[in-house]
Design a protein around this motif. Structure first.
Motif, short mmCIF file in Angstrom:
data_model
loop_
_atom_site.label_atom_id
_atom_site.label_comp_id
_atom_site.label_asym_id
_atom_site.label_seq_id
_atom_site.Cartn_x
_atom_site.Cartn_y
_atom_site.Cartn_z
N VAL A 198 22.79 39.15 -9.40
CA VAL A 198 23.92 38.42 -8.82
C VAL A 198 23.45 37.54 -7.65
O VAL A 198 23.82 36.38 -7.51
CB VAL A 198 25.02 39.39 -8.35
N ALA A 199 22.55 38.17 -6.82
CA ALA A 199 22.02 37.39 -5.69
C ALA A 199 21.23 36.19 -6.19
O ALA A 199 21.28 35.10 -5.62
CB ALA A 199 21.14 38.29 -4.82
N GLY A 200 20.46 36.44 -7.30
CA GLY A 200 19.68 35.31 -7.85
C GLY A 200 20.59 34.20 -8.33
O GLY A 200 20.29 33.01 -8.12
N VAL A 201 21.68 34.60 -9.01
CA VAL A 201 22.63 33.57 -9.48
C VAL A 201 23.25 32.86 -8.29
O VAL A 201 23.40 31.62 -8.28
CB VAL A 201 23.70 34.22 -10.37
N ASP A 202 23.61 33.63 -7.25
CA ASP A 202 24.17 33.01 -6.04
C ASP A 202 23.16 32.06 -5.39
O ASP A 202 23.51 30.95 -4.97
CB ASP A 202 24.61 34.08 -5.05
N ASN A 203 21.91 32.55 -5.30
CA ASN A 203 20.86 31.68 -4.73
C ASN A 203 20.67 30.42 -5.57
O ASN A 203 20.44 29.33 -5.05
CB ASN A 203 19.53 32.44 -4.64
N ASN B 286 27.86 44.93 -17.01
CA ASN B 286 27.91 46.07 -16.10
C ASN B 286 29.05 47.01 -16.46
O ASN B 286 28.89 48.24 -16.48
CB ASN B 286 28.06 45.57 -14.67
N ALA B 287 30.20 46.44 -16.80
CA ALA B 287 31.36 47.28 -17.18
C ALA B 287 31.07 48.06 -18.47
O ALA B 287 31.34 49.25 -18.56
CB ALA B 287 32.60 46.40 -17.35
N GLY B 288 30.47 47.36 -19.48
CA GLY B 288 30.18 48.04 -20.75
C GLY B 288 29.16 49.15 -20.59
O GLY B 288 29.30 50.25 -21.14
N GLY C 101 28.93 36.98 -17.45
CA GLY C 101 28.29 37.87 -18.43
C GLY C 101 27.72 39.11 -17.78
O GLY C 101 27.78 40.22 -18.32
N VAL C 102 27.11 38.94 -16.59
CA VAL C 102 26.57 40.10 -15.86
C VAL C 102 27.69 41.10 -15.54
O VAL C 102 27.52 42.32 -15.66
CB VAL C 102 25.85 39.64 -14.58
N ALA C 103 28.83 40.59 -15.12
CA ALA C 103 29.95 41.48 -14.80
C ALA C 103 30.43 42.24 -16.04
O ALA C 103 30.68 43.45 -16.00
CB ALA C 103 31.10 40.66 -14.20
#
Length: 810
Positions: free
Chosen positions: A589-594, A470-472, A465-467
């Protein structure tokens, strides 16, 4: 036909109105004539004293004034207007109080009518001796007059001599004709032209209502005070030729004054006629301006109209460009709406997984607490068992040392056996709880594994969803950057149009104010009134058209202002979203990765916990079996003690066997106690870990709830933006249509309005203004009749006194 008659009519109205001022007061007095009053002024001592006493006061009030000469020419005529005598009364104004007052005069029989001061003459140059005051004197002349007056009488359609008219009755017509003798040659438009000094002739006569009835006046007015009717007539001889209006049917400048009446037993009083050009010389033509000034104004008006037309064209072009761009904007907003929907769905999934993970951690923390309490109880039992073994070892030593102590030792052994039995029962209960806690721990670990899996799935959807978001946002950000430029272009066009309209309206309002002022000088229904009214209506129509356009333009400007504000808010909002997303994207993104890393760690910990729980379950079963064996041993011990008490013979062997078993059992109990101590410490650490895990997952669940709420608000806001973009597109279409109508209307206004006005000026008005300027100059040059010294301001007016017609004495 001339087209400047409306302007000329206004000028004539001002002159006629001014000429009548003051004549009404003169007409009110029917005593002696002004000439006789001046000529009969006496030089009594009181007059002299009064004059001398006021000289200083007069001087102090007039220090800044210049020397001036004011002439009044009294023309005495018979009843037909034939001149019989000309008396000139002069007033030399001496504001600076000089002792020698210079003057020029061609009069004869000059006489000081106020004081005793005399003069010396050198030709027509006079030097008056003064005491610092003004000089009043009179004289006589046979000089030809600038204007002649002729009076004609007609009774019942036949001309009649005035001397034969006295006492007659019937329908009487009296006509005053004026002949202008003061002609000058000037250049107008490079050609020599004859013009006449513009004299305003105003005639007044008192008509007794006992003699006159049914009075009608041509080129004048009739004023009544009850017992008398006062005639005031006005004419301007020679002005028609001076203005080249002989062939103009729209304007009739009066050259005579006439009245008709029913008379009974006719007689008349003296009539007075005033002639002056002073009104023309002081006439303010600034409202019309000279030809060059008017040309400049018309050029400015034409330029302003061109700018107005250009501005409306630019406005239309800007709005059309904005209309074309609105489709691209709506496409970007649609993409943003789709991305925000994906973000909202992912945030909801993440929040659901985090909530389940939090609930599983809570169950795990609760189960770990029960496990910790069971292990602690087991540890306490093992400690008590070690104490019992110590007593058994002590009893065995006592038993070994002497049989005399056997009974006591056996009692102690029985007591120790009982304690061991109690400890075994406690150990059995603790191991049962341990087994139960391990079962709960296994169930909690399963819930933990399921919750971490759901959380991991939610974080994966969130990352997608974040990706998409970001595109929109990037697409929207690129599209809205062109919006401020389009709105600014639109605003500039509106401003140009509004400024040009304001300037054009101001020009028309100046013309309208002048025409309305002129209209008040004519009677409703007259040709002049109708002509000026038509022009006022035309100018009003132009003003109303332009004000209507400006009003519509105000709505356009308001819409543009609203569009600019909302557009700026849109750009700022999208920029904030874009910048915020860029700023937060890496962190998100980093938070999701973490989160994924942490979930992986939790999964690994859950796996290790599962393995440890399996080991703990096996150990708890072994412990439970050992506790059962211990319980059975204590029963056997009790039986052995009873047997020992029953048969001492077997005591020694039994003691040796018991001593060996007790030693082994004591060593096993120590090992069990040490293991349970370590297990007790581990369970406390496990409890702290599960509590920390639960607290962290509570915070995670709160964060995902906030994220879900924010994404929902973002989705709702973008939905409103999507709805508003459709309204924006519709409004821009309407604005485009209105701007096109305005552009076409301004082009028509230029062709049919300003163009025609310029044609009127170029064809007619310029020549009229040049002639008016020439007449004004001629009037300014005709300021004296008998002469004036150089540098002295002078003015002159003529008063014709026509003799009365009286009935003969009976």
């Amino acid at each position: 036909m001339k087209k400047y008659s409306r302007v000329l009519a206004g000028i004539l109205a001002v002159l006629l109105s001014a000429g009548c001022t003051g004549l009404y007061a003169a007409a009110q007095s029917d005593s002696s004539s002004a000439a006789d009053s001046t000529a009969s002024t006496t030089k009594n001592e009181s007059d002299k004293k009064d004059t001398k006493d006021t000289k200083k006061a007069d001087k102090s009030d007039s220090d800044t004034e210049k020397q001036a000469k004011e002439e009044t020419v009294y023309v005495i005529t018979d009843a037909s207007g034939n001149k019989t005598k000309t008396v000139v009364s002069n007033w030399l104004k001496n504001p600076q109080g000089v002792k020698k007052l210079e003057d020029v005069s061609n009069l004869t029989d000059i006489e000081n009518v106020k004081t005793d001061e005399g003069f010396t003459a050198n030709g027509d140059k006079l030097t008056w001796d003064t005491e610092g005051g003004d000089i009043y004197y009179k004289g006589y002349t046979d000089k030809a007059l600038p204007v002649d007056v002729k009076v004609t009488y007609t009774l019942d359609g036949k001309e009649i001599k005035p001397e034969d008219l006295a006492g007659k009755s019937g329908k009487l017509t009296v006509r005053y004709d004026y002949t202008n003798n003061d002609k000058k040659t000037v250049k107008i438009n490079g050609k020599k032209t004859d013009i006449y000094v513009p004299y305003l002739m105003a005639t007044t006569a008192i008509l007794d209502t006992n003699v006159y009835s049914n009075v009608e006046v041509t080129n004048g007015k009739l004023i009544s005070d009850g017992s008398r009717q006062i005639l005031i007539g006005v004419a301007m001889p020679g002005l028609t030729k001076s203005l080249d209006l002989q062939d103009n049917e729209d304007i009739e400048i009066p050259e005579y004054v006439e009245f008709t009446a029913d008379v009974k037993d006719f007689e008349s009083t003296t009539s007075l006629t005033v002639a002056t050009s002073d009104i023309f010389s002081k006439l303010d033509l600034s409202d019309i301006g000279d030809a060059d000034d008017l040309q400049d104004k018309l050029d400015e008006l034409s330029d302003a109209t061109d700018e107005l037309v250009d501005g409306t064209a630019e406005l239309y072009a800007g709005i059309k460009k904005l209309s074309d761009s609105s489709g691209t904007l709506i496409t970007g907003i649609d993409k943003l709406y789709s991305g925000s929907k994906s973000l909202d769905d992912g945030a909801k999934t993440l929040n659901s997984g985090a909530t389940k993970l939090r609930d599983g951690a809570k169950t795990l923390d609760s189960s770990t607490g029960e496990l910790m309490r069971g292990i602690s109880t087991a540890h306490s039992g093992s400690t008590a068992l070690l104490g019992g073994f110590d007593q058994v070892n002590s009893g065995m030593s006592t038993l070994k040392n002497g049989s005399s102590s056997l009974s006591s030792g056996l009692s102690q052994v029985s007591s120790g056996a009982q304690q061991v039995n109690n400890g075994a029962a406690s150990l059995a209960a603790g191991t049962n709880k341990l087994v139960t806690g391990v079962g709960d721990l296994q169930a909690g670990s399963k819930n933990l594994a399921a919750g971490t899996k759901q959380t991991y799935d939610g974080s994966t959807a969130l990352k997608k969803g974040v990706a998409t978001l970001n595109a929109g946002v990037s697409t929207l950000y690129e599209k809205v950057q062109t919006l401020p430029a389009s709105v600014e272009l639109l605003s500039n066009g509106v401003t140009k149009v509004d400024n040009a309209l304001t300037q054009s309206i101001a020009y028309d309002q100046q013309v309208l104010a002048g025409l309305e002022q002129l209209l008040g000088n004519y009677e409703e229904g007259s040709a002049e009134y109708t002509s000026i009214s038509n022009m006022i209506a035309a100018v009003n129509g132009s003003i109303q058209y332009q004000q209507g356009a400006q009003s519509g333009l105000g709505d356009v400007s308001t819409g543009v202002g609203t569009m600019a504000t909302e557009g700026k808010q849109l750009v700022d909002g999208v920029t904030q979203i874009y910048n915020g997303l860029n700023d937060k994207k890496k962190g998100l993104v980093a938070g999701v990765d973490n989160l994924n890393t942490g979930l992986k760690t939790v999964n690994e910990g859950a796996s290790a916990l599962k393995t440890g729980i399996g080991t703990l379950a096996k150990s708890s079963k072994d412990l439970n079996n050992g506790a059962a064996t211990l319980s059975a041993g204590t029963k056997n011990l009790s039986a052995g003690v009873n047997s020992a008490q029953a048969g001492a013979s077997k005591l020694d062997k039994g003691v040796d066997s018991l001593n060996t078993g007790v030693s082994k059992l004591s060593n096993g109990a120590k090992t069990l106690d040490s293991g349970l101590g370590q297990l007790d410490n581990g369970s406390k650490q496990l409890k702290d870990g599960t509590a920390t895990l639960y607290s962290s997952l509570v915070e995670l669940a709160q964060g995902t709830t906030t994220l879900s709420s924010g994404s929902a608000e973002l989705f709702s806001g973008i939905g409103q933006l999507k709805d508003g973009s459709s309204q924006l597109s519709s409004g821009v279409k309407k604005l485009e249509s209105g701007a096109k109508t305005l552009k076409d209307g301004m082009a028509k206004y230029k062709d049919e309005g300003i163009g025609k006005l310029l044609d009127i000026y170029n064809n007619d008005l310029k020549g009229l203004i040049d002639r008016l300027d020439a007449l004004k100059t001629a009037a300014e040059d005709s300021t004296t009749f008998s002469g004036a010294a150089d540098g002295v301001e002078s003015s002159v007016k003529y008063i014709y006194e026509t003799a009365a017609i009286e009935k003969a004495d009976e």
